[in-house]
Design a protein around this motif. Sequence first.
Motif, PDB file in Angstrom:
ATOM      1  N   GLU A 112       0.831  -1.195   0.000  1.00  0.00           N
ATOM      2  CA  GLU A 112       0.000   0.000   0.000  1.00  0.00           C
ATOM      3  C   GLU A 112       0.872   1.254   0.000  1.00  0.00           C
ATOM      4  O   GLU A 112       1.881   1.311   0.714  1.00  0.00           O
ATOM      5  CB  GLU A 112      -0.914   0.008   1.228  1.00  0.00           C
ATOM      6  CG  GLU A 112      -1.990  -1.065   1.201  1.00  0.00           C
ATOM      7  CD  GLU A 112      -3.048  -0.811   0.142  1.00  0.00           C
ATOM      8  OE1 GLU A 112      -3.100   0.326  -0.391  1.00  0.00           O
ATOM      9  OE2 GLU A 112      -3.810  -1.738  -0.156  1.00  0.00           O
TER      10      GLU A 112
ATOM     11  N   PRO B  38       1.954   5.201   0.899  1.00  0.00           N
ATOM     12  CA  PRO B  38       1.784   5.996   2.115  1.00  0.00           C
ATOM     13  C   PRO B  38       0.461   6.761   2.079  1.00  0.00           C
ATOM     14  O   PRO B  38      -0.068   7.063   1.004  1.00  0.00           O
ATOM     15  CB  PRO B  38       2.974   6.968   2.068  1.00  0.00           C
ATOM     16  CG  PRO B  38       3.979   6.302   1.191  1.00  0.00           C
ATOM     17  CD  PRO B  38       3.186   5.541   0.171  1.00  0.00           C
ATOM     18  N   PRO B  39      -0.100   7.062   3.242  1.00  0.00           N
ATOM     19  CA  PRO B  39      -1.373   7.793   3.286  1.00  0.00           C
ATOM     20  C   PRO B  39      -1.317   9.086   2.477  1.00  0.00           C
ATOM     21  O   PRO B  39      -0.360   9.858   2.567  1.00  0.00           O
ATOM     22  CB  PRO B  39      -1.552   8.100   4.783  1.00  0.00           C
ATOM     23  CG  PRO B  39      -0.783   7.013   5.464  1.00  0.00           C
ATOM     24  CD  PRO B  39       0.396   6.736   4.586  1.00  0.00           C
ATOM     25  N   GLY B  40      -2.331   9.277   1.658  1.00  0.00           N
ATOM     26  CA  GLY B  40      -2.404  10.483   0.854  1.00  0.00           C
ATOM     27  C   GLY B  40      -1.656  10.425  -0.462  1.00  0.00           C
ATOM     28  O   GLY B  40      -1.772  11.352  -1.281  1.00  0.00           O
TER      29      GLY B  40
END
Length: 297
Positions: A210, A212-214
């Motif tokens: 996945e 990184p966030p954003g």
Amino acid sequence: MLLRVVHQNEYVYAPPVKTAQHMAHLKPAHDAHQRLASHRLRIAPEPEQLREGVDVFGNTRAYFSVQSVHERLEVVADSLVSTTTTPPIDNDISWEDARERMRYQRGSHYDPAAGFAFASTYVPRHERLLEYALSSFTAGRPLVDAARELMHRIHEDFEYVAAATDVGTPALKAFELRQGVCQDFAHVMLGCLRSLGLAARYVSGYLLTEPPPGMPRLVGADASHAWLALYLPRADGAGEWMGLDPTNDRSPGEDYVRLATGRDYADVSPMRGVIQGGANHTLKVAVTVAPVPKFGA
């Protein structure tokens, strides 16, 4: 979990290749724990011959022949795979008992998994590997507990360094360096287990990563992965295989896609072949693994 896997290999040759024969392990496994919904292999230039076969380990492999002159070869495997969570392990056999069941004894039942207890092309049985493993495999310890501790130690003691090794690096060299990639981590642990007399096999495949966030998911940014499976014998019949990933210090779950299994990388390399010409070549590999609703997002 339904995952789409796109694995692209692009070769560029100089001088051009006149004829080529290739073999590819690019079709994911299809069994009770992983279902292959669809698979398509695209090859350019179009091969004159293309057929599938099953090897001695049960893996599906493709054979193809390109008889036209070409400066570039592109092979793209596009698969939809349904994965499941790994069921809990219910096996408390000691590692010594497991070792004894892999040994040949006249008149006893032969377990086919015993073939994975021997040395292979990249993975020897060696005293240094045995000595390293014995710190975890103390007398009478359950095989599952000891193997998980060994996995954790390799994860902690070895550094992931992409440039430290290549696809031809044997397990002992990676063990000496204490560096390598997922292939090396798997080979080292295989060597430790086999040096103890235990049966374990190499697993090639993919791991969902996945962003990184954003951050957006980048198509082609993932990579092939490798781990291993340890055989857990049972007194009342066929045993079971337990997946172990020393690179990530965890057991494989539904975010893993199994491609092929063998004694080591030599049995399941994604692409290999014989070419006439193309003395110099470059290879670019791009892999994307994503849940179907998010693919390309």
